[in-house]
Design a protein around this motif. Structure first.
Motif: not given
Length: 153
Positions: A55, A78-81, A115-116, A134, A136, A140, A143-144
């Motif tokens: 990121p 999901t994880h963004p990073s 990731v994603d 993480y 990140g 942000v 975890s999403v």
């Protein structure tokens, strides 16, 4: 003849020198390199997808300890990073929702998470304890939840 005060002074110097020698040999005062063991070094996640970038913005490292009860599947997420999971105890079965691919990670092993990609982890017959770090940025989430799912933690 040595005077009494001079004998005490010499004894103090000898005792002080001996004490200094003992202190210099204690492990807390030694200088040595540590033993390095690489637990994970990868350019891709466990499901084979390459990490494309970190990121942008101010870096923020987050490390959590996550405990999962026996025979429990986490919600899809999901994880963004990029992040790495180290299994402190138990085992973790990773599931990739899109491909159906799975991988089991055991105590003492590390794995790079996806990731994603929608995925989840599942514990085995005993509690699973994970150490997750993480890479990140502030603000942000780590975890999403996937659509319609509860938060992973």
């Amino acid at each position: 003849m040595i005077c009494k005060h001079r004998s005490i002074g010499i004894a103090a110097v000898v005792t002080g020198a001996a004490l200094t020698a003992v202190l210099a040999q204690t492990p807390g005062n030694s200088v040595a390199s540590g033993h390095r063991e690489i637990l994970l070094q990868t350019t891709q996640s466990w499901n084979g997808k390459p990490y494309k970038h970190y990121p942008t913005g101010q870096p923020q490292l987050t490390t959590i300890k996550l405990t999962i009860a026996p025979h429990t599947a986490l919600p899809w997420h999901t994880h963004p990073s990029p992040n790495v999971v180290y299994v402190l105890s138990g085992s973790l079965t990773l599931h990739d929702k899109a491909s159906g691919k799975t991988q089991v990670v055991y105590q003492g092993q590390a794995v790079g998470e996806s990731v994603d990609d929608v995925h989840r982890g599942e514990s085995g017959d005993e509690p699973t304890v994970l150490l997750i770090t993480y890479a990140g940025t502030p603000g942000v989430p780590t975890s999403v939840p996937a659509k319609g799912e509860k938060a992973e933690y």
